[in-house]
Write an enzyme that holds these catalytic residues in place. Sequence first.
Site, PDB file in Angstrom:
ATOM      1  N   TYR A  45      14.036   4.326  -9.429  1.00 13.05           N
ATOM      2  CA  TYR A  45      15.320   3.969 -10.061  1.00 13.05           C
ATOM      3  C   TYR A  45      15.373   4.382 -11.534  1.00 13.05           C
ATOM      4  CZ  TYR A  45      17.275   1.459  -6.103  1.00 13.05           C
ATOM      5  OH  TYR A  45      17.813   1.150  -4.886  1.00 13.05           O
ATOM      6  N   GLU A  65     -10.356 -11.042   7.496  1.00 13.73           N
ATOM      7  CA  GLU A  65      -9.236 -10.234   7.986  1.00 13.73           C
ATOM      8  C   GLU A  65      -7.921 -11.000   8.032  1.00 13.73           C
ATOM      9  OE1 GLU A  65      -9.882  -7.861  11.489  1.00 13.73           O
ATOM     10  OE2 GLU A  65      -7.755  -7.790  12.007  1.00 13.73           O
ATOM     11  N   ASP A 110     -12.164  -8.720  12.991  1.00 13.32           N
ATOM     12  CA  ASP A 110     -12.187  -8.662  14.442  1.00 13.32           C
ATOM     13  C   ASP A 110     -13.188  -7.618  14.922  1.00 13.32           C
ATOM     14  OD1 ASP A 110     -10.118 -10.473  14.472  1.00 13.32           O
ATOM     15  OD2 ASP A 110      -8.566  -9.013  14.982  1.00 13.32           O
TER      16      ASP A 110
END
Lengths: 361, 361
Positions: B92, B189, B241
């Site tokens: 911008y 995580e 995981d």
Amino acid sequence: MEDLLKQIEQEAKAIRDKILKQQKPTMRFPLRSLSNVKFDAKVGYFEMGRKTKERTLAVATVKTFAQSLKMIAEAKKLIESDDIATKREAYYIAKGWQEAVRFSEQTESDTVLDDIEALFKVNRERLGFVPEEKGGEVAGNLMVIDRDNDTAEDLEIDCTRFGSGAYSIPISVEHLRFQSDARFVLAIETAGMFQRLVKHNFWRQSQCILVSMGGVPTRATRRFIYRLSKDLDIPVYAFVDCDPYGICNIYRTLKVGSGNAAHINKDFCVPRARFLGVTPDDIDHYQLPTHKLAEVDIKRIDDALKNDPFVRHYKEWQNALLKLKKMGVRAEQQAFATHNLNHVITNYLPEKLAQAGAFLP
Amino acid sequence: MEDLLKQIEQEAKAIRDKILKQQKPTMRFPLRSLSNVKFDAKVGYFEMGRKTKERTLAVATVKTFAQSLKMIAEAKKLIESDDIATKREAYYIAKGWQEAVRFSEQTESDTVLDDIEALFKVNRERLGFVPEEKGGEVAGNLMVIDRDNDTAEDLEIDCTRFGSGAYSIPISVEHLRFQSDARFVLAIETAGMFQRLVKHNFWRQSQCILVSMGGVPTRATRRFIYRLSKDLDIPVYAFVDCDPYGICNIYRTLKVGSGNAAHINKDFCVPRARFLGVTPDDIDHYQLPTHKLAEVDIKRIDDALKNDPFVRHYKEWQNALLKLKKMGVRAEQQAFATHNLNHVITNYLPEKLAQAGAFLP
């Protein structure tokens, strides 16, 4: 908490009594859908209607019935041990149950959790079940009082003393207490804009509490803002993009809630929220750079005008959305940077706050 | 900061001198691609190779050349005024430039920012350009020292005193200082698992700092963890995981970085990170509920074995990934809930931490 445990015991006892009398036990849930929602501005949020669905113990429903009871028992354990379980953890808890009542997918256990929430007419956070993700950061004139889980000592968290950082809202906010001299809460759509206002201590000059929503606010963030507004008795001003998503999704959800979760709106909606901007008029007045409305934006405007009880209630919102559609453009809250990086702090926000009475409802 | 300003002035002066001598000015950037990356375990992260690309002022490049110079000038202003701009705001800002050098899309201004970052061989946060989103929360044995932007007063932020909440990492962390007696950082995580460990003050029993990554860690989170590890001289243990995404994306990025942003890896990677789990062996040992590997998981394993310089360097990782592929399943860090909601606190984490020397590299 005591009340809730009593309610769980009553519900369980009623089912047990029926079974002992050799009758079919039932559970009755409010119907969760848009067709069972009404909006009354005096109430201030989407309310659940009177339609209900009944689950009677039968061959076809025995598994879900049993799963609901098992999950209610888990909720009781969570409340008694003052612990929490995410929806994903709840699913894994059930992996340890007997084969006959296990869930095959998390969507199944999620539905049971939603049902239980509706059954007891409380948000499931009070039953110990918390969402996986939370979002929501806070800075400014606010003292949060939490407690140390080991020592039970009160912890005073002073949100004026985080520098460039912030206080991250916990997944469950029921136990928090607040002290503040803030005049209002400013709920901000993007993390980037929040960071700018924090960097320049905007809360100090305007005596307010800054909350970053990060898009559509999560349950924890909504509940936190609700509690600030209620406990501190101050208004909430929403500072979001001027587009159908910012207006009809983010702001609408913050203020009056959504249709498919109307049973929790009482505890999550912020009827005192008002729309600080960006408005279609601001696009003209501040000569903001814009983007063309996409198909999906126009569709969202048309949908809102036709189906959203909130928009249909307020002529002001109908006019604003129609104006936006006619202009054919949208503008983001970062667009003020085109004038000057801190235009939003030196001009836009002070000018708007000086006429808070004129905010869109 | 002084150095950086000097570097900017030198770069600008060299270009100006060339022009005054009526020669064609050039800017030289390192080539940003996987083909220009090498991994040396002694260094500990993906390093940029020696290939470069040159941008010489010519008819075809004049616009990008000018945009780069304008953006470098904005960086200079940001550094001098101690302000920040998000990538969106930078876009911008450029909307206010003369027509001839405006960007039509943010992707264009983002590329220019990446080039400038590579040109000066510093992360763009030091140039004042910050990411839009950040994520990353912290709790435990850590005192963060920030300062009040108005009064220049030091602010001590005690991460042991947030109760169920947390400290939210700012978008730029360069100016923070730390005090801690923590033995390690536990990088987690999911926000849900972080919340559980916070709820039960796990940091207290294990004398550590808990950081929530929320999936692949953002730049701010990576930089924050890097600075903790370096300044406090402690290791980082990753708790993610057991699936190809947790191993090859989250953990790999945290430790050695990614290929297309190798020019910043020096400042963002955490060579002392080790893999606490969940490992394929843990799935067996703890009898965890699993999900079948999807096509995309198997493809990711094959890709990593074939193309990832990190995996190709470590026999241990090749074996682990091959074992996972053979098992045909994956397991999540929440899966321990099947035994007991707090099994992870009472059993898994203490058992693993007792043999930290055996963690996967």
